[in-house]
Scaffold this motif. Structure first.
Motif, short mmCIF file in Angstrom:
data_model
loop_
_atom_site.label_atom_id
_atom_site.label_comp_id
_atom_site.label_asym_id
_atom_site.label_seq_id
_atom_site.Cartn_x
_atom_site.Cartn_y
_atom_site.Cartn_z
N TRP A 20 -39.86 -28.99 -32.43
CA TRP A 20 -40.01 -28.77 -30.48
C TRP A 20 -41.77 -29.41 -30.60
CZ3 TRP A 20 -43.23 -25.21 -28.60
CH2 TRP A 20 -42.81 -24.32 -28.57
N SER B 205 -43.25 -32.24 -28.62
CA SER B 205 -43.98 -31.25 -27.06
C SER B 205 -45.45 -32.37 -27.41
CB SER B 205 -44.33 -29.85 -27.40
OG SER B 205 -42.71 -29.28 -27.33
N HIS C 225 -44.51 -27.76 -21.72
CA HIS C 225 -42.60 -28.18 -21.11
C HIS C 225 -41.56 -27.24 -22.06
CE1 HIS C 225 -41.26 -30.98 -24.01
NE2 HIS C 225 -40.57 -30.23 -23.77
N ASP C 226 -42.17 -26.59 -23.40
CA ASP C 226 -41.26 -26.29 -24.14
C ASP C 226 -41.62 -24.54 -24.99
OD1 ASP C 226 -38.25 -27.75 -23.86
OD2 ASP C 226 -38.63 -29.18 -25.29
N LYS D 19 -39.94 -22.34 -26.22
CA LYS D 19 -39.10 -21.98 -27.79
C LYS D 19 -39.78 -21.87 -28.85
CE LYS D 19 -36.33 -26.78 -26.86
NZ LYS D 19 -36.22 -27.66 -27.04
N HIS E 107 -35.02 -21.11 -23.06
CA HIS E 107 -36.36 -21.81 -23.05
C HIS E 107 -36.77 -21.51 -22.12
CE1 HIS E 107 -35.15 -25.71 -23.56
NE2 HIS E 107 -36.65 -26.01 -22.88
N CYS F 276 -41.88 -25.76 -17.07
CA CYS F 276 -40.67 -25.37 -18.43
C CYS F 276 -39.60 -25.18 -17.17
CB CYS F 276 -41.36 -23.82 -18.50
SG CYS F 276 -42.27 -23.51 -19.40
N SER G 177 -35.66 -30.20 -16.99
CA SER G 177 -34.72 -30.69 -18.46
C SER G 177 -33.40 -30.96 -17.02
CB SER G 177 -33.83 -29.42 -18.77
OG SER G 177 -34.65 -29.36 -19.99
N ASP H 73 -39.60 -36.94 -21.70
CA ASP H 73 -38.85 -36.26 -22.68
C ASP H 73 -36.78 -36.43 -22.49
OD1 ASP H 73 -37.37 -33.34 -23.44
OD2 ASP H 73 -36.54 -32.89 -21.82
#
Length: 203
Positions: A24, A28, A56-57, A60, A73, A94, A98, A143
């Motif tokens: 991840w 990213s 953004h991730d 995680k 997450h 964050c 998605s 993404d």
């Protein structure tokens, strides 16, 4: 407080070994780099786009694995960056990254929707009704184009389908994903893939 791309990379480096694997983190970095290229081509703030992509991730980092879904997450990343004092635009990515079309149902999988009364679900559902900035949309698109390397949207979508399967909102998500790319093609005045010669090597 503002966040820089340099500091965002440092935050990522601090996360190594915290989750099931570090893929991840590579993902990213791929997104941040791609976002910077798109922003520069559009004469936007390249630094801001890269920074948002890198973090953004970040949620995680909290013992994440791929079976936990998006909501944990997203919430963890949002709360983590808020706790560090960073501005809403950084913590907000964050959550926003998605979900396309300001819609919690416009997602690449449906593993999160076992309890629609969950407080985190309800928070995200309302939060993403806020207007998405051009930077939010760049991260949405990147993404959908990155694993640990940059790919065409078409190839990345196949990857998502193979990993998550097909569910009732898959068609809706696919339509919105390709609309998003078309939006950036139109803003640029040419196919966005032309910005990334390496895509040909990743086919």
């Amino acid at each position: 407080m503002k966040l820089t791309s340099e500091k965002a990379i440092m935050l990522l480096k601090d996360c190594k070994g915290m989750a099931k694997n570090d893929e991840w983190i590579k993902h990213s970095i791929c997104i941040g780099n791609a976002a910077g290229v798109i922003a520069k081509a559009l004469k936007l703030d390249e630094e801001k786009a890269k920074t948002l992509g890198y973090i953004h991730d970040i949620g995680k980092r909290f013992n994440w694995n791929s079976n936990e879904g998006v909501i944990p997450h997203a919430i963890n990343g949002y709360n983590y960056l808020k706790s560090l004092g960073y501005d809403e635009e950084y913590s907000g990515i964050c959550i926003k990254h998605s979900f396309l079309n300001n819609d919690i149902n416009c997602l690449a999988n449906d593993r999160d929707f076992t309890d629609s009364s969950d407080k985190h679900y309800l928070f995200i559902k309302e939060y993403i009704k806020k207007e998405y900035t051009i930077y939010d949309k760049i991260i949405n698109l990147c993404d959908l184009m990155c694993t640990v390397k940059l790919q065409t949207l078409e190839k990345r979508i196949i990857d998502l389908l193979l990993r998550h399967g097909v569910y009732k909102n898959t068609h809706y998500h696919l339509v919105e994903a390709f609309k998003l790319k078309e939006t950036f093609d139109n803003l640029l005045g040419y196919n966005l893939y032309n910005l990334f010669p390496q895509i040909k090597d990743n086919l």
